[in-house]
Design an enzyme around this catalytic site. Structure first.
Site, mmCIF file in Angstrom:
data_model
loop_
_atom_site.group_PDB
_atom_site.id
_atom_site.type_symbol
_atom_site.label_atom_id
_atom_site.label_comp_id
_atom_site.label_asym_id
_atom_site.label_seq_id
_atom_site.Cartn_x
_atom_site.Cartn_y
_atom_site.Cartn_z
ATOM 1 N N ASN A 77 -2.909 4.619 5.297
ATOM 2 C CA ASN A 77 -1.965 3.596 5.747
ATOM 3 C C ASN A 77 -0.595 4.249 5.933
ATOM 4 O O ASN A 77 0.099 4.524 4.958
ATOM 5 C CB ASN A 77 -1.917 2.486 4.676
ATOM 6 C CG ASN A 77 -0.895 1.423 4.983
ATOM 7 O OD1 ASN A 77 -0.314 1.392 6.063
ATOM 8 N ND2 ASN A 77 -0.655 0.536 4.015
ATOM 9 N N LYS A 83 2.027 3.028 7.156
ATOM 10 C CA LYS A 83 3.128 2.064 7.035
ATOM 11 C C LYS A 83 4.120 2.265 8.188
ATOM 12 O O LYS A 83 3.725 2.682 9.265
ATOM 13 C CB LYS A 83 3.775 2.171 5.657
ATOM 14 C CG LYS A 83 2.728 2.075 4.530
ATOM 15 C CD LYS A 83 3.294 1.807 3.184
ATOM 16 C CE LYS A 83 2.167 1.696 2.166
ATOM 17 N NZ LYS A 83 2.620 1.383 0.829
ATOM 18 N N HIS A 138 -1.964 -7.140 2.864
ATOM 19 C CA HIS A 138 -1.322 -6.085 2.063
ATOM 20 C C HIS A 138 -0.182 -6.708 1.259
ATOM 21 O O HIS A 138 0.514 -7.593 1.757
ATOM 22 C CB HIS A 138 -0.798 -4.976 2.992
ATOM 23 C CG HIS A 138 -0.360 -3.773 2.218
ATOM 24 N ND1 HIS A 138 0.844 -3.718 1.554
ATOM 25 C CD2 HIS A 138 -0.986 -2.590 1.968
ATOM 26 C CE1 HIS A 138 0.941 -2.542 0.943
ATOM 27 N NE2 HIS A 138 -0.159 -1.842 1.169
ATOM 28 N N GLU A 147 -5.666 -3.194 -4.992
ATOM 29 C CA GLU A 147 -4.388 -2.463 -4.989
ATOM 30 C C GLU A 147 -3.420 -3.122 -5.969
ATOM 31 O O GLU A 147 -2.750 -4.109 -5.615
ATOM 32 C CB GLU A 147 -3.739 -2.504 -3.597
ATOM 33 C CG GLU A 147 -4.425 -1.678 -2.550
ATOM 34 C CD GLU A 147 -3.431 -1.126 -1.514
ATOM 35 O OE1 GLU A 147 -3.482 0.068 -1.256
ATOM 36 O OE2 GLU A 147 -2.611 -1.901 -0.988
HETATM 37 P P1 PGA Z 1 0.755 4.276 -1.880
HETATM 38 O O1 PGA Z 1 0.442 3.015 -0.968
HETATM 39 O O2 PGA Z 1 -0.406 5.233 -1.749
HETATM 40 O O3 PGA Z 1 2.048 4.853 -1.323
HETATM 41 O O4 PGA Z 1 0.904 3.796 -3.274
HETATM 42 C C1 PGA Z 1 -0.848 2.456 -0.921
HETATM 43 C C2 PGA Z 1 -0.832 1.235 -0.052
HETATM 44 O O5 PGA Z 1 0.177 0.508 -0.044
HETATM 45 O O6 PGA Z 1 -1.820 0.962 0.657
#
Ligand code: PGA
Length: 237
Positions: free
Chosen positions: A7, A9, A85, A154
């Site tokens: 991801n 983002k 999410h 998560e």
């Molecule tokens: P992170 O994010 O690996 O930076 O903790 C995971 C996510 O939000 O899917």
């Protein structure tokens, strides 16, 4: 083999994306899915990289300024979409739309990755399982063909924090979620873990048998980390 979702983002600039794609293409990308910003989806697809969207609009088309519909995203090449999410639940009140978005994905042959998880406060009150079940039920009620869904556990407090729950804790939550979903909905779903997964801790996390893969955020921006994670997952088939 476990699934690796990356991801990205709201990261990477247009002038950086070709180099990024060139680097990641050096890996075996069999069991990987990349979730870049919408503006890069077509590019990933044109490079034969399995691609998904970080979200979809809750309606199919029409007067929804700023939204991008599942139809538009499908034409760009998505096969998957993250739904619910925690960053979208927190910033865009996505709790209200998760149920509709799951239906849109299922009806349009896009595999939804439904994210569920507890806050730090809820974790300290031992509410993790109930929070996850509640989010799953709200997403599933009234929807059919739920076997198309992939779940992602998560914990919100683990996202971007460098902290992860213990393997035993993740295993207990994921196993119990699987049992609950099977008993209530009659489907056996894959469950991924997400939250501070990196090339440093994935060898440990991969030992959790109940976990079917990982959703990686921050570490997906470093192409060397991606390579290490793909190699580790490949070695642990
Ligand atoms: P992170 O994010 O690996 O930076 O903790 C995971 C996510 O939000 O899917």
């Amino acid at each position: 083999m476990k699934i690796l979702g990356f991801n990205l983002k709201m990261n990477l600039l247009p002038h950086e994306i070709d180099d990024y794609i060139k680097e990641i293409k050096k890996n075996k990308l069999d069991n990987t899915i990349f979730f870049p910003s919408i503006i890069y989806i077509e590019k990933f697809n044109n490079n034969q990289i399995t691609v998904g969207s970080q979200d979809i609009a809750f309606n199919k088309n029409g007067a929804y300024t700023g939204d991008v519909s599942i139809y538009q995203l499908k034409e760009l090449g998505i096969k998957y979409s993250i739904v619910g999410h925690s960053e979208r639940r927190a910033n865009y009140y996505d709790d209200r739309y998760v149920n509709k978005k799951i239906k849109l994905c299922i009806d349009n042959d896009v595999t939804p990755l439904l994210c569920v998880g507890e806050s730090g406060d809820e974790n300290s009150k031992n509410e993790t399982y109930y929070i996850c079940i509640d989010e799953i039920n709200k997403a599933f009620v009234g929807n059919d063909n739920l076997d198309k869904v992939i779940l992602v556990y998560e914990p919100i407090w683990a996202i971007g924090s460098g902290k992860t729950p213990t393997n035993d804790f993740i295993d207990e939550i994921v196993s119990n979620i699987k049992k609950y979903v099977y008993n209530k909905y009659g489907v056996k779903l894959k469950v991924l873990y997400g939250g501070s997964v990196s090339d440093e801790n994935i060898s440990k996390l991969i030992q959790i048998d109940s976990v079917d893969g990982f959703l990686v955020g921050g570490s997906s921006l470093k192409t060397e980390s991606i390579k290490k994670m793909i190699d580790i997952v490949g070695e642990n088939r």
